[in-house]
Design an enzyme around this catalytic site. Sequence first.
Site, PDB file in Angstrom:
ATOM      1  N   GLY A  15      -7.480 -54.771  29.550  1.00  0.00           N
ATOM      2  CA  GLY A  15      -6.894 -56.005  29.029  1.00  0.00           C
ATOM      3  C   GLY A  15      -7.592 -57.295  29.410  1.00  0.00           C
ATOM      4  N   THR A  16      -8.928 -57.249  29.606  1.00  0.00           N
ATOM      5  CA  THR A  16      -9.605 -58.521  29.916  1.00  0.00           C
ATOM      6  C   THR A  16      -9.596 -59.446  28.699  1.00  0.00           C
ATOM      7  OG1 THR A  16     -11.827 -57.702  29.364  1.00  0.00           O
ATOM      8  CG2 THR A  16     -11.101 -57.456  31.656  1.00  0.00           C
ATOM      9  N   MET A  94      -7.426 -48.841  21.212  1.00  0.00           N
ATOM     10  CA  MET A  94      -8.331 -47.725  20.922  1.00  0.00           C
ATOM     11  C   MET A  94      -7.715 -46.721  19.944  1.00  0.00           C
ATOM     12  SD  MET A  94     -11.039 -48.489  22.504  1.00  0.00           S
ATOM     13  CE  MET A  94     -11.720 -49.360  23.916  1.00  0.00           C
ATOM     14  N   ARG A  95      -7.062 -47.234  18.917  1.00  0.00           N
ATOM     15  CA  ARG A  95      -6.421 -46.344  17.957  1.00  0.00           C
ATOM     16  C   ARG A  95      -6.665 -46.924  16.565  1.00  0.00           C
ATOM     17  NH1 ARG A  95      -3.236 -42.266  18.543  1.00  0.00           N
ATOM     18  NH2 ARG A  95      -3.175 -42.404  20.797  1.00  0.00           N
ATOM     19  N   LEU A  97      -5.702 -47.737  12.855  1.00  0.00           N
ATOM     20  CA  LEU A  97      -4.467 -47.903  12.082  1.00  0.00           C
ATOM     21  C   LEU A  97      -4.738 -47.486  10.639  1.00  0.00           C
ATOM     22  CD1 LEU A  97      -3.547 -51.337  13.659  1.00  0.00           C
ATOM     23  CD2 LEU A  97      -2.259 -49.205  13.983  1.00  0.00           C
ATOM     24  N   HIS A 113     -14.851 -56.642  18.266  1.00  0.00           N
ATOM     25  CA  HIS A 113     -15.736 -55.482  18.398  1.00  0.00           C
ATOM     26  C   HIS A 113     -16.983 -55.911  19.179  1.00  0.00           C
ATOM     27  CE1 HIS A 113     -17.563 -51.658  17.487  1.00  0.00           C
ATOM     28  NE2 HIS A 113     -18.667 -52.320  17.229  1.00  0.00           N
ATOM     29  N   ASP A 154     -13.836 -51.257  11.442  1.00  0.00           N
ATOM     30  CA  ASP A 154     -14.773 -52.374  11.662  1.00  0.00           C
ATOM     31  C   ASP A 154     -15.347 -52.912  10.346  1.00  0.00           C
ATOM     32  OD1 ASP A 154     -14.440 -52.157  14.466  1.00  0.00           O
ATOM     33  OD2 ASP A 154     -16.008 -50.626  14.569  1.00  0.00           O
TER      34      ASP A 154
HETATM   35  C1  GAR Z   1     -14.410 -54.333  25.806  1.00  0.00           C
HETATM   36  O1  GAR Z   1     -15.820 -54.314  25.922  1.00  0.00           O
HETATM   37  C2  GAR Z   1     -14.041 -54.229  24.353  1.00  0.00           C
HETATM   38  O2  GAR Z   1     -14.988 -54.766  23.504  1.00  0.00           O
HETATM   39  C3  GAR Z   1     -13.940 -52.756  24.138  1.00  0.00           C
HETATM   40  O3  GAR Z   1     -13.364 -52.272  25.330  1.00  0.00           O
HETATM   41  C4  GAR Z   1     -13.796 -53.073  26.432  1.00  0.00           C
HETATM   42  C5  GAR Z   1     -12.647 -53.340  27.402  1.00  0.00           C
HETATM   43  O4  GAR Z   1     -11.762 -54.305  26.879  1.00  0.00           O
HETATM   44  N1  GAR Z   1     -13.165 -52.503  22.950  1.00  0.00           N
HETATM   45  C6  GAR Z   1     -13.574 -51.749  21.907  1.00  0.00           C
HETATM   46  O5  GAR Z   1     -14.609 -51.165  21.872  1.00  0.00           O
HETATM   47  C7  GAR Z   1     -12.570 -51.685  20.741  1.00  0.00           C
HETATM   48  N2  GAR Z   1     -13.210 -51.164  19.568  1.00  0.00           N
HETATM   49  P1  GAR Z   1     -10.457 -54.864  27.604  1.00  0.00           P
HETATM   50  O6  GAR Z   1     -10.843 -55.281  29.015  1.00  0.00           O
HETATM   51  O7  GAR Z   1     -10.033 -56.042  26.772  1.00  0.00           O
HETATM   52  O8  GAR Z   1      -9.403 -53.768  27.641  1.00  0.00           O
END
Ligand code: GAR
Length: 202
Positions: A15-16, A94-95, A97, A113, A154
């Site tokens: 969740g950053t 990560m799902r 829709l 992305h 995407d």
């Molecule tokens: C991030 O690099 C984000 O781009 C990627 O997961 C990482 C952690 O994000 N997401 C994807 O690849 C989605 N298609 P977070 O710290 O926000 O959870």
Amino acid sequence: MLTKIKIAVFVSGGGTNLQALIDAEKRGEIKSGTIALVLSDKPQAYALERAKNAGIPTAVLERKAFASQGEYEDAIAALLKEKGIGLIVLASFMRILGENFTKRFDRRIINVHPSLIPSFCGEGFYGLKVHEAALEKGVKVTGATVHFVNEIPDGGEIIMQKAVCVRPGDTPEVLQKRVMQEAEWIILPQATEYVCNQMLNN
Ligand code: GAR
């Protein structure tokens, strides 16, 4: 009259990106919308803690609790309706829709992305895999993209992009961190404000 669009942020992990949205709203950089719900498909996602620390209501809906993808998406849609949500922000959700859901929320779902679409995107390109593919190809510039979500993974209209340089010796982990810091955490809040503002003025 609506003064702010109610935003639901969908998460699955650390969740950053959600944190970047929370901080941007606190600083007044997101002013046309307000984060009204954080929804996770994973009960253990640390993003839920970030939401709780910020006093934002949370919900967990696991796919395995439903008989079909359709029933799962109906439950999500019912919750969003109950909360009066106007915009969905996918922040490392990560799902994928389904088409029924994305059609129902046409131009009301955005996603971040971690590459410059159309490079290194689509099914199977998520998280570190995106950066592994970029390094394998030897690109010298990568970045992040915020786009509307449609039925093609995407594949929706691009809203904002930011480039990030690849440096000699980068590992996927190092590159992922730089792309988050220099691009994702900046353009996701900016694009969220942009879309909310457009929604208020249309
Ligand atoms: C991030 O690099 C984000 O781009 C990627 O997961 C990482 C952690 O994000 N997401 C994807 O690849 C989605 N298609 P977070 O710290 O926000 O959870």
